[in-house]
Design a protein around this motif. Structure first.
Motif, mmCIF file in Angstrom:
data_model
loop_
_atom_site.group_PDB
_atom_site.id
_atom_site.type_symbol
_atom_site.label_atom_id
_atom_site.label_comp_id
_atom_site.label_asym_id
_atom_site.label_seq_id
_atom_site.Cartn_x
_atom_site.Cartn_y
_atom_site.Cartn_z
ATOM 1 N N VAL A 1 -4.624 6.734 -4.448
ATOM 2 C CA VAL A 1 -3.912 7.570 -3.437
ATOM 3 C C VAL A 1 -2.883 8.234 -4.041
ATOM 4 O O VAL A 1 -2.316 7.549 -4.925
ATOM 5 N N ASN B 1 -7.504 11.513 0.084
ATOM 6 C CA ASN B 1 -6.521 10.445 0.346
ATOM 7 C C ASN B 1 -6.384 9.510 1.305
ATOM 8 O O ASN B 1 -6.144 8.433 1.338
ATOM 9 N N GLY B 2 -6.629 10.140 2.701
ATOM 10 C CA GLY B 2 -6.731 9.240 3.753
ATOM 11 C C GLY B 2 -7.989 8.096 3.740
ATOM 12 O O GLY B 2 -7.763 6.938 4.080
ATOM 13 N N SER C 1 0.733 -1.161 -0.012
ATOM 14 C CA SER C 1 0.065 -0.002 -0.288
ATOM 15 C C SER C 1 0.884 1.064 -0.077
ATOM 16 O O SER C 1 0.575 2.131 -0.717
ATOM 17 N N ALA C 2 1.856 1.150 0.703
ATOM 18 C CA ALA C 2 2.940 2.451 0.739
ATOM 19 C C ALA C 2 3.619 2.592 -0.738
ATOM 20 O O ALA C 2 3.651 3.709 -1.215
ATOM 21 N N TYR D 1 -7.077 5.535 0.871
ATOM 22 C CA TYR D 1 -6.184 4.570 1.654
ATOM 23 C C TYR D 1 -6.904 3.411 2.420
ATOM 24 O O TYR D 1 -6.608 2.388 2.268
ATOM 25 N N SER E 1 -9.075 1.279 0.299
ATOM 26 C CA SER E 1 -8.034 0.325 -0.421
ATOM 27 C C SER E 1 -7.848 -1.009 0.485
ATOM 28 O O SER E 1 -8.081 -1.988 -0.334
ATOM 29 N N ALA F 1 0.827 4.030 -3.099
ATOM 30 C CA ALA F 1 0.263 5.326 -2.762
ATOM 31 C C ALA F 1 1.456 6.404 -3.023
ATOM 32 O O ALA F 1 1.017 7.347 -3.693
ATOM 33 N N THR G 1 -4.431 1.288 -4.097
ATOM 34 C CA THR G 1 -3.821 2.545 -3.745
ATOM 35 C C THR G 1 -3.018 3.440 -4.765
ATOM 36 O O THR G 1 -2.907 4.541 -4.920
#
Length: 159
Positions: A119, A140-141, A79-80, A144, A147, A83, A115
Motif C-alpha cells: 500500500v 491500494n484498497g 497497518s496505518a 490493504y 494485507s 500504509a 501494508t
C-alpha cells in the motif's frame, strides 16, 4: 562465508564488464554513485528515526500498543503506519525483528510489513498519474484488505 562469495562473484562480473567495455563500466559506476548519493539522505533519516523509536519505546509500551493481545486494534495501528510510511524492505524486516523482540505481535507485524510493501499512501499521487484515480484507489484498497488476510494466515501458521 556467503558474503565473501557474493563479493567475489561481484568482483568477477565487474572485471568482466571492465574488460568488455571500460567506458560503459565507468558510466555505470558514475550513475550508481549518483543513485547512492540520492538514496543516502532519506535512508539515513529512516534509520535514525527507527533507531530513535526503538530507543525511546520500551518493550512494555510496544506490547501494549501493538502486542499480540491488542488484536485487531493493534493491527489497525500497524497497518496505518505501514500504509503511510515509505521504508525500504531491507530496513523494514530488521525493524520488524527488533519490534518482535520487544513484544510486538506476529499478526501486527505481518500486517505492518504487508501494508508497507503493498500500500502506498505517499506514492498515491504518482500512481494516480500513471494508472488513473479509480485504478490507484482500487489497487491500494484491495492491497490493504489483502494485507489483513496475509496477517491472519501468518498468525495461524506461526501460532
Amino acid at each position: 562465508m556467503f558474503t565473501a562469495v557474493l563479493y567475489a562473484v561481484t568482483m568477477i562480473f565487474f572485471l568482466f564488464s571492465l574488460a568488455k567495455d571500460a567506458k560503459k563500466t565507468k558510466m555505470a559506476l558514475i550513475k550508481s554513485w549518483k543513485s547512492f548519493a540520492n538514496i543516502l539522505p532519506p535512508f539515513l533519516t529512516v534509520l535514525s528515526l527507527v533507531g530513535l523509536a526503538l530507543t525511546v519505546l520500551n518493550p512494555d509500551l510496544i506490547s501494549r500498543i501493538i502486542g499480540a493481545k491488542t488484536g485487531i486494534k493493534g493491527m489497525l495501528i500497524t497497518s496505518a503506519i505501514g500504509a503511510i510510511t515509505l521504508i525500504p524492505g531491507f530496513v523494514a524486516f530488521p525493524l520488524a525483528a527488533s519490534l518482535l523482540e520487544k513484544g510486538a505481535g506476529i499478526m501486527q507485524l505481518a500486517v505492518f510489513i504487508s501494508t508497507l510493501m503493498m500500500v502506498g499512501v505517499v506514492t498515491l499521487p504518482l500512481e494516480i498519474s500513471y494508472f488513473g484515480r479509480k485504478e490507484a484507489f482500487l489497487r491500494n484498497g484491495l492491497a490493504y484488505i489483502f494485507s489483513f488476510f496475509v496477517a491472519f494466515i501468518i498468525g495461524m501458521v506461526v501460532s
